[in-house]
Each structure stands twice: as C-alpha cells, then as structure tokens.
Design a protein around this motif. Structure first.
Motif, PDB file in Angstrom:
ATOM      1  N   MET A   1       0.843  -1.169   0.000  1.00  0.00           N
ATOM      2  CA  MET A   1       0.000   0.000   0.000  1.00  0.00           C
ATOM      3  C   MET A   1       0.889   1.231   0.000  1.00  0.00           C
ATOM      4  SD  MET A   1      -2.809   1.090   2.868  1.00  0.00           S
ATOM      5  CE  MET A   1      -1.786   0.815   4.262  1.00  0.00           C
ATOM      6  N   PRO A   2       0.682   2.102  -0.963  1.00  0.00           N
ATOM      7  CA  PRO A   2       1.492   3.319  -1.011  1.00  0.00           C
ATOM      8  C   PRO A   2       1.235   4.195   0.204  1.00  0.00           C
ATOM      9  CG  PRO A   2       0.375   2.958  -3.107  1.00  0.00           C
ATOM     10  CD  PRO A   2      -0.175   1.970  -2.131  1.00  0.00           C
ATOM     11  N   SER A   3       2.313   4.600   0.877  1.00  0.00           N
ATOM     12  CA  SER A   3       2.155   5.411   2.087  1.00  0.00           C
ATOM     13  C   SER A   3       2.078   6.899   1.788  1.00  0.00           C
ATOM     14  CB  SER A   3       3.313   5.136   3.046  1.00  0.00           C
ATOM     15  OG  SER A   3       4.539   5.460   2.418  1.00  0.00           O
ATOM     16  N   ASP A   4       2.294   7.276   0.532  1.00  0.00           N
ATOM     17  CA  ASP A   4       2.270   8.692   0.178  1.00  0.00           C
ATOM     18  C   ASP A   4       0.871   9.195  -0.181  1.00  0.00           C
ATOM     19  OD1 ASP A   4       2.177   7.169  -2.127  1.00  0.00           O
ATOM     20  OD2 ASP A   4       3.396   8.550  -3.309  1.00  0.00           O
ATOM     21  N   GLN A   5      -0.133   8.369   0.029  1.00  0.00           N
ATOM     22  CA  GLN A   5      -1.504   8.783  -0.280  1.00  0.00           C
ATOM     23  C   GLN A   5      -2.086   9.548   0.906  1.00  0.00           C
ATOM     24  OE1 GLN A   5      -3.577   5.222  -1.439  1.00  0.00           O
ATOM     25  NE2 GLN A   5      -2.865   5.412  -3.537  1.00  0.00           N
ATOM     26  N   PRO A   6      -2.964  10.496   0.629  1.00  0.00           N
ATOM     27  CA  PRO A   6      -3.599  11.254   1.718  1.00  0.00           C
ATOM     28  C   PRO A   6      -4.411  10.334   2.624  1.00  0.00           C
ATOM     29  CG  PRO A   6      -4.091  12.232  -0.428  1.00  0.00           C
ATOM     30  CD  PRO A   6      -3.418  10.926  -0.690  1.00  0.00           C
ATOM     31  N   THR A   7      -4.570  10.750   3.852  1.00  0.00           N
ATOM     32  CA  THR A   7      -5.309   9.930   4.815  1.00  0.00           C
ATOM     33  C   THR A   7      -6.748   9.709   4.390  1.00  0.00           C
ATOM     34  OG1 THR A   7      -5.749  11.883   6.170  1.00  0.00           O
ATOM     35  CG2 THR A   7      -3.864  10.525   6.781  1.00  0.00           C
ATOM     36  N   TRP A   8      -7.341  10.673   3.691  1.00  0.00           N
ATOM     37  CA  TRP A   8      -8.740  10.492   3.266  1.00  0.00           C
ATOM     38  C   TRP A   8      -8.848   9.355   2.260  1.00  0.00           C
ATOM     39  CZ3 TRP A   8     -10.297  10.979  -1.757  1.00  0.00           C
ATOM     40  CH2 TRP A   8      -9.476  11.703  -2.627  1.00  0.00           C
ATOM     41  N   VAL A   9      -7.814   9.147   1.436  1.00  0.00           N
ATOM     42  CA  VAL A   9      -7.835   8.038   0.480  1.00  0.00           C
ATOM     43  C   VAL A   9      -7.802   6.716   1.238  1.00  0.00           C
ATOM     44  CG1 VAL A   9      -6.559   6.874  -1.372  1.00  0.00           C
ATOM     45  CG2 VAL A   9      -6.803   9.365  -1.386  1.00  0.00           C
ATOM     46  N   ILE A  45      -8.747 -10.840  -1.447  1.00  0.00           N
ATOM     47  CA  ILE A  45     -10.036 -10.424  -0.878  1.00  0.00           C
ATOM     48  C   ILE A  45      -9.822  -9.894   0.533  1.00  0.00           C
ATOM     49  CG2 ILE A  45     -12.360 -11.169  -0.193  1.00  0.00           C
ATOM     50  CD1 ILE A  45     -11.884 -11.012  -3.266  1.00  0.00           C
ATOM     51  N   HIS A  46      -9.001 -10.583   1.307  1.00  0.00           N
ATOM     52  CA  HIS A  46      -8.708 -10.133   2.666  1.00  0.00           C
ATOM     53  C   HIS A  46      -8.098  -8.730   2.650  1.00  0.00           C
ATOM     54  CE1 HIS A  46      -7.417 -10.392   6.877  1.00  0.00           C
ATOM     55  NE2 HIS A  46      -6.295  -9.822   6.455  1.00  0.00           N
ATOM     56  N   ARG A  47      -7.131  -8.484   1.780  1.00  0.00           N
ATOM     57  CA  ARG A  47      -6.480  -7.177   1.704  1.00  0.00           C
ATOM     58  C   ARG A  47      -7.463  -6.090   1.265  1.00  0.00           C
ATOM     59  NH1 ARG A  47      -2.002 -10.475  -0.026  1.00  0.00           N
ATOM     60  NH2 ARG A  47      -2.658 -10.291  -2.192  1.00  0.00           N
ATOM     61  N   GLU A  49     -10.761  -6.131   1.814  1.00  0.00           N
ATOM     62  CA  GLU A  49     -11.690  -5.912   2.919  1.00  0.00           C
ATOM     63  C   GLU A  49     -11.074  -5.097   4.061  1.00  0.00           C
ATOM     64  OE1 GLU A  49     -14.561  -9.806   2.286  1.00  0.00           O
ATOM     65  OE2 GLU A  49     -13.368  -9.671   4.118  1.00  0.00           O
ATOM     66  N   TYR A  50      -9.774  -5.200   4.236  1.00  0.00           N
ATOM     67  CA  TYR A  50      -9.111  -4.465   5.311  1.00  0.00           C
ATOM     68  C   TYR A  50      -8.448  -3.179   4.835  1.00  0.00           C
ATOM     69  CZ  TYR A  50     -10.375  -8.061   8.527  1.00  0.00           C
ATOM     70  OH  TYR A  50     -11.118  -8.893   9.312  1.00  0.00           O
ATOM     71  N   GLY A  51      -8.686  -2.828   3.564  1.00  0.00           N
ATOM     72  CA  GLY A  51      -8.227  -1.552   3.048  1.00  0.00           C
ATOM     73  C   GLY A  51      -6.742  -1.451   2.818  1.00  0.00           C
ATOM     74  N   THR A  52      -6.066  -2.577   2.670  1.00  0.00           N
ATOM     75  CA  THR A  52      -4.623  -2.549   2.451  1.00  0.00           C
ATOM     76  C   THR A  52      -4.255  -2.806   0.996  1.00  0.00           C
ATOM     77  OG1 THR A  52      -4.358  -4.878   3.052  1.00  0.00           O
ATOM     78  CG2 THR A  52      -4.139  -3.251   4.826  1.00  0.00           C
ATOM     79  N   SER A  53      -5.249  -2.833   0.126  1.00  0.00           N
ATOM     80  CA  SER A  53      -5.017  -3.078  -1.292  1.00  0.00           C
ATOM     81  C   SER A  53      -5.820  -2.087  -2.118  1.00  0.00           C
ATOM     82  CB  SER A  53      -5.446  -4.506  -1.642  1.00  0.00           C
ATOM     83  OG  SER A  53      -5.342  -4.748  -3.020  1.00  0.00           O
ATOM     84  N   ASP A  54      -5.277  -1.723  -3.270  1.00  0.00           N
ATOM     85  CA  ASP A  54      -5.989  -0.869  -4.214  1.00  0.00           C
ATOM     86  C   ASP A  54      -6.564  -1.762  -5.316  1.00  0.00           C
ATOM     87  OD1 ASP A  54      -5.988   1.828  -3.544  1.00  0.00           O
ATOM     88  OD2 ASP A  54      -3.945   2.125  -4.251  1.00  0.00           O
ATOM     89  N   PRO A  55      -7.797  -2.220  -5.174  1.00  0.00           N
ATOM     90  CA  PRO A  55      -8.355  -3.099  -6.210  1.00  0.00           C
ATOM     91  C   PRO A  55      -8.617  -2.322  -7.495  1.00  0.00           C
ATOM     92  CG  PRO A  55     -10.034  -2.549  -4.607  1.00  0.00           C
ATOM     93  CD  PRO A  55      -8.740  -1.968  -4.089  1.00  0.00           C
ATOM     94  N   SER A  56      -8.474  -2.999  -8.603  1.00  0.00           N
ATOM     95  CA  SER A  56      -8.765  -2.372  -9.893  1.00  0.00           C
ATOM     96  C   SER A  56     -10.276  -2.222 -10.054  1.00  0.00           C
ATOM     97  CB  SER A  56      -8.217  -3.226 -11.030  1.00  0.00           C
ATOM     98  OG  SER A  56      -8.936  -4.446 -11.120  1.00  0.00           O
ATOM     99  N   LEU A  57     -10.650  -1.358 -10.959  1.00  0.00           N
ATOM    100  CA  LEU A  57     -12.072  -1.186 -11.270  1.00  0.00           C
ATOM    101  C   LEU A  57     -12.652  -2.500 -11.770  1.00  0.00           C
ATOM    102  CD1 LEU A  57     -14.619   0.476 -11.646  1.00  0.00           C
ATOM    103  CD2 LEU A  57     -13.708   1.231 -13.857  1.00  0.00           C
TER     104      LEU A  57
END
Length: 76
Positions: A1-9, A45-47, A49-57
């Motif tokens: 997960m990229p750490s340079d993304q804003p907290t709102w993302v 799927i686990h990642r 659901e826990y918000g640690t992955s950027d799924p594709s559209l």
C-alpha cells in the motif's frame, strides 16, 4: 500500500473494504468462495476488505456482480 496517499484516500479504501466484506457476508460467501468466483487469491479479498489493497475497477466490478449488488453500493 502506497504510504504517500492522503489519509482520506486510506479512509475511503477502508470504507469500501468494509462494504465489500458486508456484501460478501450478506451473500453467505467466504473469502475463499468469493476469491474463486472472481479469479483471485483469497488473500487478495482479505487485503481489499481491510483496506490494504488498491483493487482495480475491473476487480470491483467482478466482486459487485458476484455478490449481486451494484458497483455504486460498494463505492458510495
């Protein structure tokens, strides 16, 4: 997960993940069953659901179809 993304993302990603989890549970599917249906590893799927992955559209579209809800419900 990229750490340079804003907290709102990161917060939105976690919210989407929570809706994916709720929809999966409502459809009475395990993470493994959903993963098999959409052609990914259950860890993906686990990642999501826990918000640690950027799924594709494309993957989000497949998940929405598998759990029988509109994509808009996952990303609202």
């Amino acid at each position: 997960m990229p750490s340079d993304q804003p907290t709102w993302v990161l917060s939105r990603r976690q919210a989407i993940g929570a809706r994916v989890r709720a929809a999966r549970e409502h459809a009475n599917l395990s993470q493994l069953e959903l993963a098999t249906m959409v052609g990914v590893d259950h860890k993906t799927i686990h990642r999501i659901e826990y918000g640690t992955s950027d799924p594709s559209l494309g993957l989000l579209l497949q998940i929405a179809q598998a759990v029988n809800i509109p994509l808009a419900e996952l990303v609202r």
